[in-house]
Design a protein around this motif. Structure first.
Motif, PDB file in Angstrom:
ATOM      1  N   TRP A  64       7.762  36.298 -56.930  1.00 56.61           N
ATOM      2  CA  TRP A  64       8.276  34.994 -56.516  1.00 56.61           C
ATOM      3  C   TRP A  64       7.345  34.250 -55.576  1.00 56.61           C
ATOM      4  O   TRP A  64       7.470  33.034 -55.394  1.00 56.61           O
ATOM      5  CB  TRP A  64       9.661  35.155 -55.894  1.00 56.61           C
ATOM      6  N   ASP A  65       6.360  34.966 -54.978  1.00 58.83           N
ATOM      7  CA  ASP A  65       5.390  34.277 -54.124  1.00 58.83           C
ATOM      8  C   ASP A  65       4.584  33.258 -54.920  1.00 58.83           C
ATOM      9  O   ASP A  65       4.070  32.276 -54.357  1.00 58.83           O
ATOM     10  CB  ASP A  65       4.448  35.292 -53.471  1.00 58.83           C
ATOM     11  N   ALA A  66       4.459  33.471 -56.237  1.00 60.72           N
ATOM     12  CA  ALA A  66       3.697  32.549 -57.081  1.00 60.72           C
ATOM     13  C   ALA A  66       4.396  31.210 -57.269  1.00 60.72           C
ATOM     14  O   ALA A  66       3.798  30.261 -57.804  1.00 60.72           O
ATOM     15  CB  ALA A  66       3.440  33.188 -58.449  1.00 60.72           C
ATOM     16  N   MET A  67       5.636  31.109 -56.826  1.00 64.50           N
ATOM     17  CA  MET A  67       6.401  29.873 -57.016  1.00 64.50           C
ATOM     18  C   MET A  67       6.130  28.829 -55.944  1.00 64.50           C
ATOM     19  O   MET A  67       6.582  27.681 -56.065  1.00 64.50           O
ATOM     20  CB  MET A  67       7.894  30.205 -57.033  1.00 64.50           C
ATOM     21  N   ALA A  68       5.382  29.171 -54.891  1.00 61.42           N
ATOM     22  CA  ALA A  68       5.204  28.258 -53.754  1.00 61.42           C
ATOM     23  C   ALA A  68       4.699  26.866 -54.163  1.00 61.42           C
ATOM     24  O   ALA A  68       5.263  25.853 -53.729  1.00 61.42           O
ATOM     25  CB  ALA A  68       4.274  28.890 -52.718  1.00 61.42           C
ATOM     26  N   PRO A  69       3.674  26.731 -55.008  1.00 61.61           N
ATOM     27  CA  PRO A  69       3.212  25.376 -55.342  1.00 61.61           C
ATOM     28  C   PRO A  69       4.237  24.563 -56.120  1.00 61.61           C
ATOM     29  O   PRO A  69       4.322  23.334 -55.949  1.00 61.61           O
ATOM     30  CB  PRO A  69       1.941  25.619 -56.170  1.00 61.61           C
ATOM     31  N   TYR A  70       5.030  25.218 -56.941  1.00 56.96           N
ATOM     32  CA  TYR A  70       6.043  24.498 -57.715  1.00 56.96           C
ATOM     33  C   TYR A  70       7.212  24.079 -56.822  1.00 56.96           C
ATOM     34  O   TYR A  70       7.812  23.014 -57.029  1.00 56.96           O
ATOM     35  CB  TYR A  70       6.526  25.376 -58.875  1.00 56.96           C
ATOM     36  N   GLN A  71       7.508  24.908 -55.829  1.00 56.01           N
ATOM     37  CA  GLN A  71       8.532  24.520 -54.859  1.00 56.01           C
ATOM     38  C   GLN A  71       8.083  23.304 -54.057  1.00 56.01           C
ATOM     39  O   GLN A  71       8.890  22.412 -53.759  1.00 56.01           O
ATOM     40  CB  GLN A  71       8.836  25.707 -53.944  1.00 56.01           C
ATOM     41  N   ARG A  72       6.786  23.247 -53.733  1.00 59.39           N
ATOM     42  CA  ARG A  72       6.267  22.084 -53.001  1.00 59.39           C
ATOM     43  C   ARG A  72       6.348  20.822 -53.866  1.00 59.39           C
ATOM     44  O   ARG A  72       6.720  19.742 -53.384  1.00 59.39           O
ATOM     45  CB  ARG A  72       4.829  22.340 -52.549  1.00 59.39           C
ATOM     46  N   THR A  73       6.009  20.960 -55.138  1.00 59.41           N
ATOM     47  CA  THR A  73       6.102  19.812 -56.051  1.00 59.41           C
ATOM     48  C   THR A  73       7.541  19.319 -56.144  1.00 59.41           C
ATOM     49  O   THR A  73       7.816  18.112 -56.053  1.00 59.41           O
ATOM     50  CB  THR A  73       5.595  20.197 -57.456  1.00 59.41           C
ATOM     51  N   ALA A  74       8.472  20.250 -56.314  1.00 58.18           N
ATOM     52  CA  ALA A  74       9.886  19.876 -56.438  1.00 58.18           C
ATOM     53  C   ALA A  74      10.396  19.219 -55.166  1.00 58.18           C
ATOM     54  O   ALA A  74      11.206  18.282 -55.206  1.00 58.18           O
ATOM     55  CB  ALA A  74      10.723  21.103 -56.775  1.00 58.18           C
ATOM     56  N   ALA A  75       9.928  19.681 -54.018  1.00 57.47           N
ATOM     57  CA  ALA A  75      10.394  19.145 -52.737  1.00 57.47           C
ATOM     58  C   ALA A  75       9.962  17.698 -52.529  1.00 57.47           C
ATOM     59  O   ALA A  75      10.548  16.988 -51.696  1.00 57.47           O
ATOM     60  CB  ALA A  75       9.882  20.010 -51.591  1.00 57.47           C
ATOM     61  N   GLU A  76       8.965  17.229 -53.284  1.00 51.49           N
ATOM     62  CA  GLU A  76       8.506  15.852 -53.155  1.00 51.49           C
ATOM     63  C   GLU A  76       9.393  14.861 -53.903  1.00 51.49           C
ATOM     64  O   GLU A  76       9.228  13.652 -53.749  1.00 51.49           O
ATOM     65  CB  GLU A  76       7.065  15.748 -53.672  1.00 51.49           C
TER      66      GLU A  76
END
Length: 379
Positions: free
Chosen positions: A9-21
């Motif tokens: 799940w650590d690999a999800m960090a960039p996608y979480q940042r994209t979604a948060a925008e």
């Protein structure tokens, strides 16, 4: 030191940042962690048992084990669970990860013992085998494996309803697994944590590995693994249990005594309260049903296909490419969803056979589920 793969799940960090925008905020439908309140009755049971100065027993309070046996008879069509053959565990993931080690698996006669798991499966089945020094092998048809592999199989994991696919195994399939395991001398461990969440299952029939139709009324070599996290919103309590073969449970209890693996006394009281009350489970099931009925049509309108997903907390989805059998790559689909402000679970986290799929959870507040549905329809 063990050299395990990085936590996926650590690999999800960039996608979480994209979604948060996203201007409407993120909708996290990735990890299936409950978001609704823990029922008051269970909270009260925890509070009432808070004065616990002495050590609890590894085997668990007799009252808890009797409540678990009663739950199996009432809710899982298993009337013959012996309260002595029940073991409370500190969440189900703990048992999944450590069961091969607790069973003494590793290397025998210069060859690694084999742990079988489904082709698309919760990754901790593999991690548990690796911790023990055993060899994990993915298969949905273990009876088709070569004989030289079968003779090394010591543990077979089944998972129904499946995480992530939501598929439900039939009585016939489970019986075939049990017959094979008994022929080769392997243990069958059945992860059944989503059994109280059937959606498109005829007669809501989600058979347990301990069901007399499967086991023949004989629990020898069989373990059913269960958690109250999903049906009772108890993920933070780490309240789960295993039941089945008396000899296996006795051995696990003894080993866990040495290792200090003990469910705290207040959690035992809370779990007993949870398993003694069916009303709150029915109410939570309806909450998830409404969320599913909101989200599923929106996913389809956005061009996604939903596969299996007849039970559990997830929808297993893919995006056709227009070519025969073609599917959008998992990470491309994760990225597309993130641009909508929606975080989903990558299918590749669940094995190579998960490529081209995503897992969409129902565990978000109603407002966020409706927001996700609206975004999907606008795309």
């Amino acid at each position: 030191m063990l050299h395990l793969p990085e936590y996926p799940w650590d690999a999800m960090a960039p996608y979480q940042r994209t979604a948060a925008e996203h201007p409407g905020g993120v909708v996290n439908l990735s990890i299936g962690t409950p978001v609704d309140p823990t029922p008051a009755r269970i909270q009260q049971a925890l509070s009432d048992a808070a004065d616990a100065p002495g050590y609890p027993t590894t085997h668990g309070r007799r009252e808890l084990r009797e409540a678990i046996a009663g739950w199996f008879a009432r809710r899982r069509a298993v009337p013959d669970v012996d309260a002595e053959a029940v073991l409370p565990t500190i969440g189900s993931k703990e048992l999944v990860a450590w069961l091969p080690t607790l069973l003494g698996l590793g290397v025998s006669g210069g060859q690694a013992d084999v742990v079988l798991r489904p082709r698309i499966a919760y990754p901790t089945y593999d991690i548990g085998a690796q911790i023990a020094g055993a060899e994990p092998i993915a298969t949905d048809v273990p009876w088709e494996l070569d004989q030289d592999v079968l003779q090394r199989v010591r543990l077979i994991w089944v998972n129904s309803p499946s995480n992530p696919t939501g598929a439900v195994a039939s009585v016939e399939y489970l019986r075939q697994v049990v017959e094979l395991a008994r022929r080769i001398g392997a243990v069958v461990a059945s992860d059944e944590c989503y059994a109280e969440l059937p959606w498109d299952v005829p007669g809501d029939d989600v058979p347990s590995i301990l069901d007399p139709r499967v086991s023949g009324g004989d629990h020898r070599g069989l373990l059913a693994v269960y958690s109250a996290s999903k049906q009772s919103n108890l993920a933070g309590y780490r309240a789960a249990f295993a039941a089945g073969c008396p000899d296996l449970i006795a051995g696990l209890v003894n080993t866990r005594k040495h290792a200090g693996m003990i469910m705290p006394a207040p959690i035992q009281a809370a779990l007993q309260a949870a398993l003694s009350d069916d009303e709150h489970v029915a109410q939570q099931r309806e909450i998830y049903r409404r969320r599913r009925e909101t989200l599923a049509p929106a996913l389809r309108e956005a061009g996604l296909e939903i596969h299996h997903s007849e039970a559990g907390l997830y929808m297993w989805c893919s995006m056709p490419t227009g070519e025969p059998g073609g599917r959008t790559a998992t990470w491309d689909l994760v990225e597309q969803m993130a641009r909508r402000g929606i975080v989903v679970g990558p299918g590749v986290f669940y094995g190579e056979a998960g490529e081209g799929y995503i897992r969409v959870a129902l565990t978000a507040p109603d407002e966020r589920i409706h927001a996700a549905a609206q975004r999907l329809r606008q795309s």
